[in-house]
Design an enzyme around this catalytic site. Structure first.
Site, PDB file in Angstrom:
ATOM      1  N   ASP A 214       0.874  -1.171   0.000  1.00  0.00           N
ATOM      2  CA  ASP A 214       0.000   0.000   0.000  1.00  0.00           C
ATOM      3  C   ASP A 214       0.912   1.223   0.000  1.00  0.00           C
ATOM      4  OD1 ASP A 214      -1.620   2.150   0.607  1.00  0.00           O
ATOM      5  OD2 ASP A 214      -2.819   1.085   2.082  1.00  0.00           O
ATOM      6  N   CYS A 288      -4.213  11.785 -14.659  1.00  0.00           N
ATOM      7  CA  CYS A 288      -4.875  11.973 -15.960  1.00  0.00           C
ATOM      8  C   CYS A 288      -6.286  12.509 -15.709  1.00  0.00           C
ATOM      9  CB  CYS A 288      -4.898  10.675 -16.763  1.00  0.00           C
ATOM     10  SG  CYS A 288      -5.623   9.270 -15.898  1.00  0.00           S
TER      11      CYS A 288
END
Length: 359
Positions: A214, A288
């Site tokens: 993680d 993005c």
């Protein structure tokens, strides 16, 4: 099909007609406010493109009226297919000849983008030809190269790619570093790591270690990197073509969840970076996404909670980040960030920020 085309034309006509009414305020009925026409315009766009109302509201906050219409038009268009040549195995000039022999016309760009080739004809199986399988090139959008240009990797650097899958940016870093130094390519998803490992092997990368942690807890496991890249998981609003997420009623919820995750990952990226590094002490944050909630908001949070400052990306392309959004003012250096929009740059929507960590 003809009836669908006719319906689309009628919807587009109504959209442009409402825009003209809003622009020419003198034509607005005295008993009908401009707010009513904006509401009507949003409804027409929703009917025409099928996007969620919350998504449309977010877009309306980003652009002036004329640009909004252009943005939605360009969002429906598929981006040009582009490839990045892999100089670890093949130079662009030779690759262009190899592909031409297979009937694939490739136009390689000039200057800093010389490794990017635009496919000028649609060829079925371009992802299955021997040159692709041999790692001579990989598919990559132009905008996704800019974070690496800004990161400015050099030989023997120690670099962390915090959310590395599917490996486009990791392999690009390795190529620039000429397989020297060390890259730790991390990703939380074990499923996505398969594509990361596959691309690393296919493209001949030898200086990378793949980890499955993680990202938010990675500083507790390893730190001291010269440079860190965090291409954060996001809504993907910069690649809205055929993206059904923006038709979902859960869009606003997922946007807020993404924002909280991005803040945690960016703080982890900063904590993993070595501020005493002679070679760097830099962190690149990219998404993005075009939304401020996933970009400037996240950077502002990091600046307020860690000893970092926004510095120039040193990119010659893109538009500056926003200094103000709604009623919120951001750090003055937010203009050093770079934004890319589909309707302006004919590329995927993208956001890039470069941070310098100090003591």
């Amino acid at each position: 099909i003809k009836s669908d085309i006719k319906k689309k034309k009628n919807q587009n006509y109504r959209i442009y007609h409402i825009c003209k009414i809003i622009e020419n305020t003198s034509d607005i009925n005295a008993f009908i406010s401009k707010k009513y026409y904006y509401k009507l315009l949003k409804k027409e766009i929703q009917n025409s493109y099928g996007y969620n109302s919350d998504y449309i509201k977010c877009v309306f906050l980003l652009f002036p009226l004329k640009e909004i219409i252009e943005y939605f038009k360009f969002s429906e268009r598929q981006r040009p297919v582009s490839i990045r040549s892999n100089s670890l195995k093949r130079e662009p000039i030779q690759l262009e000849k190899d592909l031409l022999n297979r009937g694939i016309n490739t136009i390689f760009l000039k200057g800093t983008l010389r490794k990017i080739g635009m496919i000028s004809n649609k060829i079925v199986g371009i992802g299955n030809c021997p040159e692709y399988l041999g790692g001579y090139y990989t598919f990559q959008g132009i905008a996704s190269l800019f974070p690496i240009f800004s990161l400015f990797p050099r030989k023997n650097d120690r670099i962390l790619d915090l959310a590395a899958s599917p490996g486009g940016k990791t392999t690009h870093i390795a190529e620039v570093m000429e397989n020297s130094g060390l890259i730790v390519a991390n990703d939380k998803s074990l499923i996505r790591i398969k594509s990361l490992v596959s691309n690393i092997h296919r493209l001949g990368v030898k200086n990378s270690i793949v980890t499955n942690f993680d990202g938010s807890i990675l500083p507790f496991i390893m730190k001291g990197f010269d440079k860190v890249l965090i291409d954060a998981p996001c809504s993907g609003s910069g690649i809205s073509y055929n993206n059904l997420n923006f038709c979902s009623n859960k869009f606003k919820t997922s946007l807020n969840i993404n924002s909280e995750l991005q803040k945690r990952l960016l703080l982890a990226a900063i904590d993993s970076c070595d501020e005493n590094s002679i070679k760097g002490g830099y962190i690149i944050y990219s998404t993005c996404s075009i939304f401020v909630e996933e970009n400037e908001n996240v950077i502002q949070y990091a600046v307020e909670n860690r000893k970092v400052k926004i510095v120039s990306t040193e990119l010659q392309y893109g538009m500056p980040g926003y200094k103000k959004y709604k009623q919120k003012k951001f750090n003055d250096n937010m203009v050093f960030c770079r934004r890319f929009f589909s309707h302006i740059h004919n590329s995927d929507g993208f956001f890039i920020c470069k941070l310098k960590k100090f003591r």
